[in-house]
Design a protein around this motif. Sequence first.
Motif, PDB file in Angstrom:
ATOM      1  N   UNK A  87      57.335  -7.140 -27.108  1.00  0.00           N
ATOM      2  CA  UNK A  87      56.058  -7.593 -27.693  1.00  0.00           C
ATOM      3  C   UNK A  87      55.294  -8.562 -26.795  1.00  0.00           C
ATOM      4  N   UNK A  88      56.016  -9.430 -26.080  1.00  0.00           N
ATOM      5  CA  UNK A  88      55.362 -10.344 -25.141  1.00  0.00           C
ATOM      6  C   UNK A  88      54.672  -9.552 -24.031  1.00  0.00           C
ATOM      7  N   UNK A  89      55.373  -8.532 -23.530  1.00  0.00           N
ATOM      8  CA  UNK A  89      54.802  -7.708 -22.458  1.00  0.00           C
ATOM      9  C   UNK A  89      53.576  -6.961 -22.963  1.00  0.00           C
ATOM     10  N   UNK A  90      53.684  -6.364 -24.151  1.00  0.00           N
ATOM     11  CA  UNK A  90      52.548  -5.632 -24.720  1.00  0.00           C
ATOM     12  C   UNK A  90      51.330  -6.547 -24.848  1.00  0.00           C
ATOM     13  N   UNK A  91      51.562  -7.738 -25.369  1.00  0.00           N
ATOM     14  CA  UNK A  91      50.461  -8.675 -25.638  1.00  0.00           C
ATOM     15  C   UNK A  91      49.792  -9.133 -24.342  1.00  0.00           C
ATOM     16  N   UNK A  92      50.597  -9.616 -23.408  1.00  0.00           N
ATOM     17  CA  UNK A  92      50.035 -10.167 -22.169  1.00  0.00           C
ATOM     18  C   UNK A  92      49.340  -9.091 -21.338  1.00  0.00           C
ATOM     19  N   UNK A  93      49.987  -7.938 -21.190  1.00  0.00           N
ATOM     20  CA  UNK A  93      49.412  -6.902 -20.334  1.00  0.00           C
ATOM     21  C   UNK A  93      48.213  -6.219 -20.986  1.00  0.00           C
ATOM     22  N   UNK A  94      48.157  -6.221 -22.301  1.00  0.00           N
ATOM     23  CA  UNK A  94      46.957  -5.718 -22.972  1.00  0.00           C
ATOM     24  C   UNK A  94      45.753  -6.579 -22.607  1.00  0.00           C
ATOM     25  N   UNK A  95      45.943  -7.882 -22.615  1.00  0.00           N
ATOM     26  CA  UNK A  95      44.864  -8.801 -22.238  1.00  0.00           C
ATOM     27  C   UNK A  95      44.529  -8.686 -20.751  1.00  0.00           C
ATOM     28  N   UNK A  96      45.557  -8.517 -19.925  1.00  0.00           N
ATOM     29  CA  UNK A  96      45.324  -8.355 -18.482  1.00  0.00           C
ATOM     30  C   UNK A  96      44.522  -7.082 -18.214  1.00  0.00           C
ATOM     31  N   UNK A  97      44.816  -6.021 -18.971  1.00  0.00           N
ATOM     32  CA  UNK A  97      44.053  -4.781 -18.826  1.00  0.00           C
ATOM     33  C   UNK A  97      42.584  -4.984 -19.142  1.00  0.00           C
ATOM     34  N   UNK A  98      42.309  -5.772 -20.183  1.00  0.00           N
ATOM     35  CA  UNK A  98      40.912  -6.041 -20.526  1.00  0.00           C
ATOM     36  C   UNK A  98      40.240  -6.880 -19.439  1.00  0.00           C
ATOM     37  N   UNK A  99      40.963  -7.856 -18.911  1.00  0.00           N
ATOM     38  CA  UNK A  99      40.402  -8.685 -17.832  1.00  0.00           C
ATOM     39  C   UNK A  99      40.057  -7.819 -16.625  1.00  0.00           C
ATOM     40  N   UNK A 100      40.930  -6.863 -16.310  1.00  0.00           N
ATOM     41  CA  UNK A 100      40.689  -5.968 -15.177  1.00  0.00           C
ATOM     42  C   UNK A 100      39.420  -5.141 -15.371  1.00  0.00           C
ATOM     43  N   UNK A 101      39.331  -4.459 -16.498  1.00  0.00           N
ATOM     44  CA  UNK A 101      38.170  -3.600 -16.742  1.00  0.00           C
ATOM     45  C   UNK A 101      36.894  -4.421 -16.912  1.00  0.00           C
ATOM     46  N   UNK A 102      37.014  -5.556 -17.593  1.00  0.00           N
ATOM     47  CA  UNK A 102      35.839  -6.409 -17.773  1.00  0.00           C
ATOM     48  C   UNK A 102      35.340  -6.982 -16.461  1.00  0.00           C
ATOM     49  N   UNK A 103      36.254  -7.306 -15.562  1.00  0.00           N
ATOM     50  CA  UNK A 103      35.861  -7.840 -14.251  1.00  0.00           C
ATOM     51  C   UNK A 103      35.099  -6.797 -13.443  1.00  0.00           C
ATOM     52  N   UNK A 104      35.522  -5.546 -13.561  1.00  0.00           N
ATOM     53  CA  UNK A 104      34.813  -4.472 -12.851  1.00  0.00           C
ATOM     54  C   UNK A 104      33.405  -4.306 -13.412  1.00  0.00           C
ATOM     55  N   UNK A 105      33.288  -4.347 -14.735  1.00  0.00           N
ATOM     56  CA  UNK A 105      31.956  -4.252 -15.352  1.00  0.00           C
ATOM     57  C   UNK A 105      31.072  -5.420 -14.923  1.00  0.00           C
ATOM     58  N   UNK A 106      31.667  -6.601 -14.872  1.00  0.00           N
ATOM     59  CA  UNK A 106      30.910  -7.792 -14.471  1.00  0.00           C
ATOM     60  C   UNK A 106      30.476  -7.692 -13.013  1.00  0.00           C
ATOM     61  N   UNK A 107      31.365  -7.185 -12.172  1.00  0.00           N
ATOM     62  CA  UNK A 107      31.039  -7.022 -10.751  1.00  0.00           C
ATOM     63  C   UNK A 107      29.881  -6.045 -10.566  1.00  0.00           C
ATOM     64  N   UNK A 108      29.913  -4.941 -11.315  1.00  0.00           N
ATOM     65  CA  UNK A 108      28.841  -3.952 -11.203  1.00  0.00           C
ATOM     66  C   UNK A 108      27.515  -4.502 -11.724  1.00  0.00           C
ATOM     67  N   UNK A 109      27.591  -5.361 -12.727  1.00  0.00           N
ATOM     68  CA  UNK A 109      26.362  -5.938 -13.285  1.00  0.00           C
ATOM     69  C   UNK A 109      25.692  -6.900 -12.312  1.00  0.00           C
ATOM     70  N   UNK A 110      26.525  -7.622 -11.532  1.00  0.00           N
ATOM     71  CA  UNK A 110      25.977  -8.646 -10.641  1.00  0.00           C
ATOM     72  C   UNK A 110      26.119  -8.266  -9.173  1.00  0.00           C
ATOM     73  N   UNK A 111      26.308  -6.981  -8.889  1.00  0.00           N
ATOM     74  CA  UNK A 111      26.468  -6.548  -7.492  1.00  0.00           C
ATOM     75  C   UNK A 111      25.195  -6.854  -6.699  1.00  0.00           C
ATOM     76  N   UNK A 112      25.364  -7.502  -5.565  1.00  0.00           N
ATOM     77  CA  UNK A 112      24.228  -7.843  -4.719  1.00  0.00           C
ATOM     78  C   UNK A 112      23.465  -9.071  -5.170  1.00  0.00           C
ATOM     79  N   UNK A 113      23.951  -9.712  -6.214  1.00  0.00           N
ATOM     80  CA  UNK A 113      23.285 -10.909  -6.743  1.00  0.00           C
ATOM     81  C   UNK A 113      24.306 -12.041  -6.789  1.00  0.00           C
ATOM     82  N   UNK A 114      23.837 -13.238  -6.562  1.00  0.00           N
ATOM     83  CA  UNK A 114      24.719 -14.405  -6.643  1.00  0.00           C
ATOM     84  C   UNK A 114      24.382 -15.188  -7.910  1.00  0.00           C
TER      85      UNK A 114
END
Length: 272
Positions: A87-114
């Motif tokens: 359960x600890x693994x499920x919980x932590x890695x579920x959140x890590x998965x969201x951080x990964x995908x969300x970071x990619x979305x954030x990067x694409x939103x601000x690509x070329x912008x500071x």
Amino acid sequence: MAQTIEIIKKKIKHSKKADPLAKQKLWWTIGHTVSFVLGVLFSITYFYHVLFFYKYRQWKWLFLRLDRTYQFIPGNTWTATIINFLPHIFYRFSLIGFVLSGSISLYQSWAGVSPSWYDLFGSGNFLAIFLAAVWALVGRKSFYRLFPFMSLSYMHLMNRDSEIENNIKEEEKATLRNAKILSMISYSEYLVAVALFFDTILLKDGTSGFLAVIYYGLFWIRLNFVMSAQVTALQVLEKIEKYTPEKHKHKLQIVEDFLYSKMKKCQNMTMN
């Protein structure tokens, strides 16, 4: 007769250049899939423990005292240890998965912008990533903390094609289709706020107060910059107003006016 030397030129096969956008799409999909699937698995284990709470809570203390010696699978074997830790693994890695995908979305939103910190904290996506990272690193496991992220991952996966193609019309339709889920996500944030308040008072663990300060700070930022949070707050106030005495209703009106003013600012920023 002079010998001729035949020079054979070997064709050099140039490897195809990897498409960075395709990789980002792949990792985006993997992140949301991990977030949703592991989130569901954690939810199953969570509600199993909720249903059988009497096994690890002492009835002599009216089930308020936790039996810390309880194990889902008793024993000191490697198998029992791994299964109890799942359960600890499920919980932590579920959140890590969201951080990964969300970071990619954030990067694409601000690509070329500071972007400035003001821009980032005004972005609902950045706040969600930040909070998911906090939950992944600190604090105890909680279904209510995980629910918003696994639900968002589910919505993104169901709307994957239109999001990848950046089809705004389809995204708007998907938002309307998932209005109930979005409403549940918004209300779950209030449950987390209440739970953190009681965890802090009852000293449930050593991180509750620290996490409460962070969460309430992010919650305040969301009320200032994120329109969905403002709408939910107005809905909550509308329900509270029914049970509020007349002499105190003017206080609620002050809060409502504040939220409406913030909504207008958000609308103006979106239009500009």
